[in-house]
Design an enzyme around this catalytic site. Structure first.
Site, short mmCIF file in Angstrom:
data_model
loop_
_atom_site.label_atom_id
_atom_site.label_comp_id
_atom_site.label_asym_id
_atom_site.label_seq_id
_atom_site.Cartn_x
_atom_site.Cartn_y
_atom_site.Cartn_z
N GLU A 226 -4.79 -2.91 5.74
CA GLU A 226 -4.14 -3.66 4.66
C GLU A 226 -2.79 -4.11 5.20
O GLU A 226 -1.83 -3.34 5.22
CB GLU A 226 -3.95 -2.74 3.43
CG GLU A 226 -5.23 -2.44 2.70
CD GLU A 226 -5.81 -3.64 1.96
OE1 GLU A 226 -5.05 -4.57 1.63
OE2 GLU A 226 -7.03 -3.65 1.73
N CYS A 260 3.95 -6.73 -0.28
CA CYS A 260 3.13 -7.43 0.74
C CYS A 260 2.63 -8.78 0.24
O CYS A 260 2.43 -9.68 1.04
CB CYS A 260 1.96 -6.55 1.16
SG CYS A 260 0.94 -6.02 -0.21
#
Ligand code: NAD
Length: 471
Positions: A226, A260
């Site tokens: 991720e 993110c």
């Protein structure tokens, strides 16, 4: 950018650390007892996890505040509510998901049992990040436990208060041999990655993601990565610009921009830019009033290294909104910079802070071209009222996700997989996708043994003859 990384940001004492040998031994030994495979065991652990979040909510909130000055409301909405919701989702679906899937049968297998059975990989590693030090660690962990694995849990050393709180409190709730917490920084992580895991789930930057992938390949260990990168925003003149500015500035200031999937930069025309700036200023005022710095709803940058990296990116930029910063408490004012050139430093790396550059483009085709010349983003945001533009972005770009007319919200949408593509990651998770991530899908068939089935089967046995081959 030439700014040296601090040697050790974390302050975890040796006596707080478990020995790696012990951690691996306990996890391996626990897995082979098969206890984590039982429904009742998984259910009990998940229930205890829920109790951990509920009982220790205040302590976790305090720790996250210590690390990030994260406002309580952000902790509650972005971390606490997400992880508790995820445990509840696992609990209510566990039995169904564990039972696997029956597959459609053809004539050859008509009398057979044919199914896909999810089995745990074994001992898995879950590594979290500092920006959401509870969410990023526990969202995968919850699914890994539900799927029946033993899990070595590695919190981020850059959020040391939270890492310490997790290491000291979690073992009181869930089985500490099946789910040990391992603390440490780069050195310890490097040692951890030399171990043989059955699955590795890493959340972090693309550059360290590559190291993790490399280490995993030594044992052919499957991975989920991720990662991050620059998530672009395109805005055209058919969008509701006032709403767009409000939503984008919200996404850019949550967790002080350290997300993110935070909108990284804006692509729009000069005409849209001028209106956007006016609305963005108004949105910031609505959120934080006259003095952002004094407003408790705005967080801080995690450490000196990232503070100097961010203020360095502002050097030689034309500031349209914001600008002030203070190294004393890592304060960076929400800032918009204009007349940004694609070759500027600010356009070369993920910003991960409350700074928004605007690059002007003449058309949506130019914006698509700009995006396609760069690494595939984790998220792509398109603000438009035009069907043709929406279709073009969906068809002609590739990204982990596309969200039209908002930012961030896709990451909490029930049922949507969350993950990147290309440089922004491998694999996806959340909800059932996490359960699937941590399960090997075992093909299982049981054949009947009656004479009738054997007669149907006779075609496969020699001696072969013309009648058999014609069939
Ligand atoms: P990072 O990649 O710098 O560090 C992650 C972890 O890797 C560290 O905690 C450290 O323990 C380890 N590490 C660092 N250097 C190492 C080395 N040389 N060898 C072995 N291990 C090493 O990431 P970060 O600063 O913790 O987090 C920020 C990044 O994470 C951003 O790129 C952000 O976009 C991304 N992120 C992604 C998601 C997501 O869900 N996709 C969520 C949060 C953050």
């Amino acid at each position: 950018n030439g700014i040296p990384r601090p040697k050790l940001v974390h302050t975890i004492d040796m006596e707080e650390k478990q020995s790696l040998e012990k951690v691996m031994l306990h996890a391996r030994r626990s897995f082979v007892t098969n206890k984590t495979k039982h429904y009742d065991f998984r259910k009990k652990q998940l229930k205890s996890l829920l109790k951990f979040f509920e009982d220790e909510n205040d302590e976790l909130c305090r720790s996250v505040y210590k690390d990030l000055k994260k406002p309580t409301s952000e902790w509650t909405v972005h971390e606490f509510a997400q992880v508790t919701g995820e445990v509840r989702k696992m609990l209510s679906n566990l039995r169904t998901w564990m039972s696997g899937d029956v597959v459609p049968k053809d004539i050859v297998n008509f009398f057979d049992d044919v199914k896909i059975v999810p089995e745990p990989y074994g001992v898995v590693l879950v590594m979290g990040t500092w920006n959401f030090p509870v969410f990023s660690l526990f969202m995968p962990l919850i699914g890994a436990i539900a799927a029946g694995n033993c899990v070595v849990i590695k919190p981020s050393e850059h959020a040391p208060a939270t890492a310490r709180a997790i290491a000291s409190l979690l073992p009181k709730y869930i089985d500490s041999e099946c789910y040990p917490v391992y603390l440490g920084g780069v050195e310890e992580t490097s040692e951890l990655l030399k171990q043989k895991f059955d699955y590795i789930f890493f959340t972090g930057s693309p550059s360290i993601g590559k190291l993790v992938h490399q280490a995993a390949s030594q044992n052919l260990t499957p991975v989920t990565l991720e990662l991050g990168g620059k998530s672009p925003v395109y805005i055209d003149n058919t969008a509701n610009l006032k709403l767009a500015a409000k939503r984008i500035m919200w996404g850019k200031t949550q967790n002080c921009g350290q997300i993110c999937v935070a909108p990284d930069y804006v692509l729009c025309s000069k005409e849209v830019q001028d209106k956007f700036l006016k609305y963005a200023q108004a949105a910031l005022h609505q959120f934080y009033g006259d003095n952002v710095r004094e407003n408790g709803d705005f967080g801080r940058i995690i450490n000196q290294h990232h503070f100097h990296r961010l203020t360095g990116l502002l050097r030689d930029q034309k500031v349209a909104i914001g600008g002030p910063s203070d190294p004393k408490d890592h304060f960076v004012h929400p800032t918009i910079v204009t007349d940004v050139h694609p070759d500027d430093a600010i356009m070369q790396e993920e910003i991960f802070g409350p700074i928004l550059p605007i690059v002007t483009v003449e058309s949506y085709e130019e914006a698509i071209n700009f995006i396609n010349q760069r690494e595939k983003p984790l998220a792509l945001y398109v603000f438009t009222g035009c069907k043709k533009v929406k279709k073009a972005f969906l068809r002609e770009t590739s990204s982990g996700a596309v969200l039209i007319n908002d930012v961030l919200m896709h990451s909490v949408a029930d049922g949507l997989p969350f993950g990147g593509v290309g440089n922004s990651g491998i694999g996806a998770y959340h909800g059932k996708h996490t359960f699937d991530t941590f399960s090997h899908k075992k093909a299982v068939m049981e054949r009947g043994t009656s004479m009738l089935i054997d007669k149907i089967d006779s075609i496969r046995y020699p001696p072969y003859n013309n009648t058999k081959t014609k069939l």
